[in-house]
Design a protein around this motif. Structure first.
Motif, PDB file in Angstrom:
ATOM      1  N   ASP A   1       0.822  -1.205   0.000  1.00 45.07           N
ATOM      2  CA  ASP A   1       0.000   0.000   0.000  1.00 45.07           C
ATOM      3  C   ASP A   1       0.865   1.267   0.000  1.00 45.07           C
ATOM      4  N   ALA A   2       2.095   1.101  -0.477  1.00 41.92           N
ATOM      5  CA  ALA A   2       2.987   2.262  -0.557  1.00 41.92           C
ATOM      6  C   ALA A   2       2.399   3.320  -1.493  1.00 41.92           C
ATOM      7  N   PRO A   3       2.474   4.585  -1.097  1.00 40.80           N
ATOM      8  CA  PRO A   3       1.973   5.646  -1.973  1.00 40.80           C
ATOM      9  C   PRO A   3       2.757   5.657  -3.275  1.00 40.80           C
ATOM     10  N   ARG A   4       2.088   5.815  -4.365  1.00 42.00           N
ATOM     11  CA  ARG A   4       2.758   5.823  -5.649  1.00 42.00           C
ATOM     12  C   ARG A   4       2.294   7.005  -6.484  1.00 42.00           C
ATOM     13  N   VAL A   5       3.148   7.293  -7.429  1.00 36.54           N
ATOM     14  CA  VAL A   5       2.954   8.466  -8.240  1.00 36.54           C
ATOM     15  C   VAL A   5       3.388   8.086  -9.644  1.00 36.54           C
ATOM     16  N   ILE A   6       2.844   8.702 -10.658  1.00 33.26           N
ATOM     17  CA  ILE A   6       3.302   8.403 -12.009  1.00 33.26           C
ATOM     18  C   ILE A   6       4.041   9.612 -12.572  1.00 33.26           C
ATOM     19  N   ARG A   7       5.238   9.346 -13.069  1.00 37.18           N
ATOM     20  CA  ARG A   7       6.067  10.441 -13.577  1.00 37.18           C
ATOM     21  C   ARG A   7       6.298  10.336 -15.082  1.00 37.18           C
ATOM     22  N   LEU A   8       6.511  11.474 -15.680  1.00 38.39           N
ATOM     23  CA  LEU A   8       6.820  11.533 -17.100  1.00 38.39           C
ATOM     24  C   LEU A   8       8.269  11.094 -17.326  1.00 38.39           C
ATOM     25  N   LYS A   9       8.473  10.207 -18.290  1.00 41.60           N
ATOM     26  CA  LYS A   9       9.828   9.779 -18.611  1.00 41.60           C
ATOM     27  C   LYS A   9      10.377  10.671 -19.712  1.00 41.60           C
ATOM     28  N   VAL A  10      11.067  11.704 -19.289  1.00 40.50           N
ATOM     29  CA  VAL A  10      11.579  12.686 -20.250  1.00 40.50           C
ATOM     30  C   VAL A  10      12.717  12.079 -21.063  1.00 40.50           C
ATOM     31  N   PRO A  11      12.625  12.096 -22.384  1.00 40.88           N
ATOM     32  CA  PRO A  11      13.716  11.584 -23.212  1.00 40.88           C
ATOM     33  C   PRO A  11      14.935  12.492 -23.059  1.00 40.88           C
ATOM     34  N   LEU A  12      16.066  11.897 -22.731  1.00 43.06           N
ATOM     35  CA  LEU A  12      17.253  12.707 -22.455  1.00 43.06           C
ATOM     36  C   LEU A  12      18.033  13.068 -23.720  1.00 43.06           C
ATOM     37  N   GLY A  13      18.772  14.147 -23.580  1.00 43.35           N
ATOM     38  CA  GLY A  13      19.662  14.554 -24.669  1.00 43.35           C
ATOM     39  C   GLY A  13      18.962  15.068 -25.904  1.00 43.35           C
ATOM     40  N   GLU A  14      17.740  15.497 -25.741  1.00 43.15           N
ATOM     41  CA  GLU A  14      17.041  16.066 -26.896  1.00 43.15           C
ATOM     42  C   GLU A  14      16.816  17.556 -26.690  1.00 43.15           C
ATOM     43  N   GLU A  15      16.308  18.157 -27.711  1.00 43.37           N
ATOM     44  CA  GLU A  15      16.029  19.566 -27.619  1.00 43.37           C
ATOM     45  C   GLU A  15      14.570  19.783 -28.017  1.00 43.37           C
ATOM     46  N   VAL A  16      13.836  20.459 -27.172  1.00 41.82           N
ATOM     47  CA  VAL A  16      12.443  20.768 -27.514  1.00 41.82           C
ATOM     48  C   VAL A  16      12.390  22.191 -28.031  1.00 41.82           C
ATOM     49  N   ARG A  17      11.808  22.328 -29.203  1.00 37.40           N
ATOM     50  CA  ARG A  17      11.673  23.666 -29.782  1.00 37.40           C
ATOM     51  C   ARG A  17      10.203  23.976 -29.984  1.00 37.40           C
ATOM     52  N   PHE A  18       9.887  25.217 -29.814  1.00 37.29           N
ATOM     53  CA  PHE A  18       8.533  25.625 -30.191  1.00 37.29           C
ATOM     54  C   PHE A  18       8.543  27.090 -30.562  1.00 37.29           C
ATOM     55  N   ASN A  19       7.520  27.455 -31.294  1.00 38.58           N
ATOM     56  CA  ASN A  19       7.429  28.833 -31.739  1.00 38.58           C
ATOM     57  C   ASN A  19       6.288  29.521 -31.010  1.00 38.58           C
ATOM     58  N   ASP A  20       6.664  30.384 -30.095  1.00 44.49           N
ATOM     59  CA  ASP A  20       5.650  31.096 -29.336  1.00 44.49           C
ATOM     60  C   ASP A  20       5.154  32.292 -30.139  1.00 44.49           C
ATOM     61  N   LEU A  21       3.846  32.467 -30.145  1.00 44.18           N
ATOM     62  CA  LEU A  21       3.255  33.531 -30.955  1.00 44.18           C
ATOM     63  C   LEU A  21       3.648  34.935 -30.507  1.00 44.18           C
ATOM     64  N   VAL A  22       4.064  35.095 -29.263  1.00 45.76           N
ATOM     65  CA  VAL A  22       4.548  36.430 -28.900  1.00 45.76           C
ATOM     66  C   VAL A  22       6.051  36.455 -28.652  1.00 45.76           C
ATOM     67  N   LYS A  23       6.587  35.378 -28.185  1.00 45.62           N
ATOM     68  CA  LYS A  23       8.022  35.371 -27.861  1.00 45.62           C
ATOM     69  C   LYS A  23       8.911  34.889 -28.992  1.00 45.62           C
ATOM     70  N   GLY A  24       8.345  34.219 -29.956  1.00 52.36           N
ATOM     71  CA  GLY A  24       9.172  33.707 -31.028  1.00 52.36           C
ATOM     72  C   GLY A  24       9.723  32.331 -30.704  1.00 52.36           C
ATOM     73  N   ASN A  25      10.833  31.965 -31.368  1.00 54.07           N
ATOM     74  CA  ASN A  25      11.409  30.633 -31.182  1.00 54.07           C
ATOM     75  C   ASN A  25      12.039  30.448 -29.814  1.00 54.07           C
ATOM     76  N   ILE A  26      11.705  29.331 -29.202  1.00 54.42           N
ATOM     77  CA  ILE A  26      12.270  29.011 -27.898  1.00 54.42           C
ATOM     78  C   ILE A  26      12.718  27.561 -27.937  1.00 54.42           C
ATOM     79  N   LYS A  27      13.905  27.294 -27.407  1.00 51.37           N
ATOM     80  CA  LYS A  27      14.337  25.902 -27.343  1.00 51.37           C
ATOM     81  C   LYS A  27      14.884  25.589 -25.959  1.00 51.37           C
ATOM     82  N   ILE A  28      14.582  24.398 -25.518  1.00 51.32           N
ATOM     83  CA  ILE A  28      15.047  23.974 -24.202  1.00 51.32           C
ATOM     84  C   ILE A  28      15.553  22.538 -24.280  1.00 51.32           C
ATOM     85  N   ASP A  29      16.687  22.324 -23.631  1.00 52.82           N
ATOM     86  CA  ASP A  29      17.327  21.016 -23.558  1.00 52.82           C
ATOM     87  C   ASP A  29      16.526  20.103 -22.631  1.00 52.82           C
ATOM     88  N   THR A  30      16.208  18.902 -23.083  1.00 48.27           N
ATOM     89  CA  THR A  30      15.392  18.026 -22.228  1.00 48.27           C
ATOM     90  C   THR A  30      16.122  17.559 -20.965  1.00 48.27           C
TER      91      THR A  30
END
Length: 480
Positions: free
Chosen positions: A150-179
Motif C-alpha cells: 500500500d505504498a503511496p505511488r505516483v506516475i512520472r513523465l519519462k523525459v527523453p534525455l539529450g534532446e532539444e524541444v523547440r517551439f514557436n511562441d506567438l509572442v516570444k518567437g522561437n524558444i528551445k530547451i534542452d530536455t
RNA sequence: GGUCCCAUCGACUAGGGGUUAGGUCGCCACUCUUUCACAGUGAAAACACGGGUUCGAAUCCCGUUGGGACCGCCA
C-alpha cells in the motif's frame, strides 16, 4: 483559417480574481471574439488542498461584470465537458495508463521526506533542484512489489534525455530547451488526481483548443507539455505567452504592493469600462502609430491581435488607471453614473431616493473623482446642516463689514425667490454686486466660505441650487 | 545557482536601417476660470553598454550588463 478558433481560460478556484488573471482572461476573450471563435472556461481544481468555496461563482460573476463571457464552461455547459477537472479524473487516469504502457511514464514511490532531502542536497551542491529520476532504475519486480503493497505511488513523465524541444511562441518567437533540464514531472499524484501538466494537455486536446494564451510564468513548463502531446501522438496547439504585469519594482504583481484583486478595484469604484480599457493596454496596443487610448470592449475586440502583444512585462501604474477612470467618470451617462454610484452615497446623509438631486451633485463633483469611493468626501457640504469653518484664517472673510453687507443683500434677494436655481443665483449675485459695489474676490470668497466652510470646491451656483433656498439663507444669516 | 524570457523618457508605449525618436500618465510652468479641479498651451524627460554588419544602426547579429520568471505530489 479553416479551423474554428477555440481558446480557454483555465484558472484554479483559489479565491479572488487576480489582475493578472483578468488580463489573461481578457486577452483570451478578445482573441476568441476577434476571430469569431469560442471562449471556454475550465476550472483547474486538481489541488484539493487549495479549493475555496464559492470561488468559481465569484470568478464567473466578476468576469461577467466586466463583460468577459464564456461560450462553454461550468455554468454555460457545452459539448466538451465536464469543465471541472475534478470531474474528469477517469479521463486522466486512462491517458496515464496509455503513457505507462507506451513507456513514456513510470511509477515512482519516494516519500515527501525523501524528496525534500534530495532537494536539500542538490541545493547544497548548488545544482538545479529537480527529481533525480531514480525511479527509472527500479526493476519490474521492484515496481510490482511496491504496487502490491500500500505504498503511496505516483506516475512520472519519462523525459527523453539529450534532446532539444523547440517551439514557436506567438509572442516570444522561437524558444528551445534542452530536455536534460526538464523534470520527470509528476503526472498523477498519490491522491489519484492529475497535476496541472497532465490535465491541461489532456483537456486542451480533448476540448479542441487551438490557441493557448496564458501568462509568461508558464513558459518554462512548455517542454513538459510538448513531450506529453508527442507521447500521446497529438498535435500541439499554438501557444502565446503574454508578459507579466509587474509591481512598481518590476517584480511579478503581488498583494504585497497594493491591491491585486479585481473585486477590490470594483469595490473602490473603478468603472468596469475603465478597468478593461486600462488592463488591455497593459501589454497590448494597437500599434501602427495609433495614438488613441480609449477603447470600448467592441473596439478592443475589433483591434486585438496577438502580434501586437508586447514582449516585455508592464508595470501596473495606478496613477494612469486613476486618470483613465476619472476620464470615464467625467464622460459617463449621468443616469447610469447615478445608478452605479448609489452604494457610495451610503452614510453620507444624502437622500438616495432623490435621484435628481444625486445627479446634480454628481454633475458638480464628478470632475474630482478618480474613483467612486471618493464620493463621500466631496459630498459632505451638500449634506451639512450647518457649516463648519475648518481654518481660523477663513473667519475674517466672514466677519468683515463688506461681507456682512453682501450676505444681507444676497439673503434678501434670495428670500424674494420662489426657489433657487443656478441661474437665478447668478442673477442675484450680480444684483448684489451692482447694489453694494462689492465685487471680485471680496464678494465670491466670503460667500463660498459661508456656504461651504471652504475656500474651494465646485461652482457656487451649482452648490447654491443643490443646497436650496432655505439652507443658503440660513447659512448666510449666521454671519449678519 | 541552473534554464528560459526581456531591455526606447520615472511609468505605459509608437517607431523597426536614413525621424528634430512621436503620443499618453505623472512632474513643472503658463493660459483660461473671480476658488480648487477640469480644459488648453508649453517645458524637462528615453533608444542600458561594447563589439560587429552597413555608406548609414534605436532598428539586424554577437557579447556584456541589468531586470524578471520558473526550478512543488501548486496552478
Amino acid at each position: 483559417m479553416s479551423q474554428e478558433v477555440r481558446v480557454r481560460f483555465a484558472p484554479s478556484p483559489t479565491g479572488f480574481v487576480h489582475i493578472g488573471s483578468l488580463r489573461t482572461a481578457l486577452f483570451n476573450y478578445l482573441f476568441a471574439r476577434h476571430h469569431g471563435g469560442k471562449n471556454i472556461l475550465r476550472i483547474e481544481d486538481t489541488d484539493q488542498t487549495r479549493k475555496v468555496e464559492g470561488a468559481v461563482e465569484n470568478l464567473i460573476s466578476s468576469l461577467g461584470r466586466l463583460g468577459i463571457t464564456f461560450d462553454e464552461g461550468p455554468e454555460t455547459g457545452g459539448n466538451h465537458g465536464p469543465y471541472y477537472q475534478s470531474e474528469r479524473l477517469n479521463i486522466y487516469r486512462e491517458y496515464c495508463e496509455q503513457l505507462l504502457a507506451s513507456g513514456h511514464a513510470y511509477y515512482a514511490f519516494e516519500t515527501q521526506d525523501e524528496l525534500d532531502e534530495m532537494r536539500r542536497l542538490q541545493q547544497l551542491e548548488g545544482k538545479q533542484t529537480m527529481y533525480d529520476r531514480r525511479g527509472r532504475d527500479l526493476s519490474d519486480d521492484e515496481v510490482n512489489e511496491k504496487l502490491a503493497s500500500d505504498a503511496p505511488r505516483v506516475i512520472r513523465l519519462k523525459v527523453p534525455l539529450g534532446e532539444e524541444v523547440r517551439f514557436n511562441d506567438l509572442v516570444k518567437g522561437n524558444i528551445k530547451i534542452d530536455t536534460d533540464i526538464v523534470d520527470d514531472q509528476i503526472l498523477l499524484k498519490s491522491d489519484g488526481f492529475p497535476t496541472y501538466h497532465l490535465a491541461n494537455v489532456v483537456d486542451d486536446h480533448l476540448m479542441n483548443i487551438t490557441h493557448i494564451i496564458r501568462g509568461e510564468e508558464w513558459i518554462t513548463s512548455v517542454p513538459k507539455h510538448i513531450l506529453i502531446y508527442k507521447a500521446l501522438g497529438w498535435d500541439v496547439p499554438l501557444m502565446a505567452h503574454v508578459p507579466l504585469i509587474l509591481n512598481p519594482d518590476k517584480s511579478k504583481l503581488s498583494k504585497r504592493q497594493g491591491d491585486v484583486a479585481v473585486e477590490d478595484y470594483l469595490q473602490k469604484g473603478y468603472l468596469k469600462e475603465a478597468l478593461v480599457n486600462f488592463i488591455a493596454l497593459l501589454g497590448w496596443n494597437p500599434g501602427e502609430g495609433e495614438e488613441k487610448e480609449f477603447f470600448s470592449m467592441e473596439e478592443l475586440t475589433k483591434e486585438f491581435t496577438l502580434d501586437k502583444v508586447q514582449t516585455s512585462g508592464a508595470v501596473f501604474n495606478i496613477d494612469k488607471l486613476n486618470w483613465m477612470n476619472n476620464a470615464y467618470i467625467k464622460n459617463y451617462d449621468i443616469d447610469k453614473l447615478a445608478d452605479i454610484s448609489m452604494p457610495f452615497f451610503k452614510g453620507t446623509g444624502i437622500d438616495m431616493n432623490d435621484k435628481d438631486r444625486v445627479k446634480k451633485i454628481l454633475s458638480a463633483i464628478r470632475v474630482y473623482l478618480n474613483k467612486l469611493n471618493e464620493i463621500p468626501e466631496h459630498v459632505e457640504l451638500f449634506a451639512a446642516t450647518e457649516v463648519t469653518i475648518k481654518e481660523e484664517t477663513l473667519l475674517e472673510h466672514l466677519t468683515s463689514e463688506t461681507s456682512k453687507k453682501a450676505f444681507a443683500s444676497l439673503s434678501e434677494k434670495i428670500e424674494a425667490l420662489d426657489f433657487l436655481t443656478a441661474d437665478n443665483y447668478k442673477l442675484a449675485i450680480s444684483e448684489v454686486q451692482s447694489e453694494t459695489g462689492i465685487k471680485g474676490k471680496a464678494l465670491f470668497k466670503p460667500v463660498r466660505i459661508a456656504l461651504t466652510g471652504s475656500e474651494n470646491g465646485p461652482e457656487l451656483p451649482a452648490i447654491a441650487e443643490i443646497l436650496g433656498k432655505d439652507k443658503v439663507i440660513e447659512f448666510l444669516k449666521r454671519w449678519h
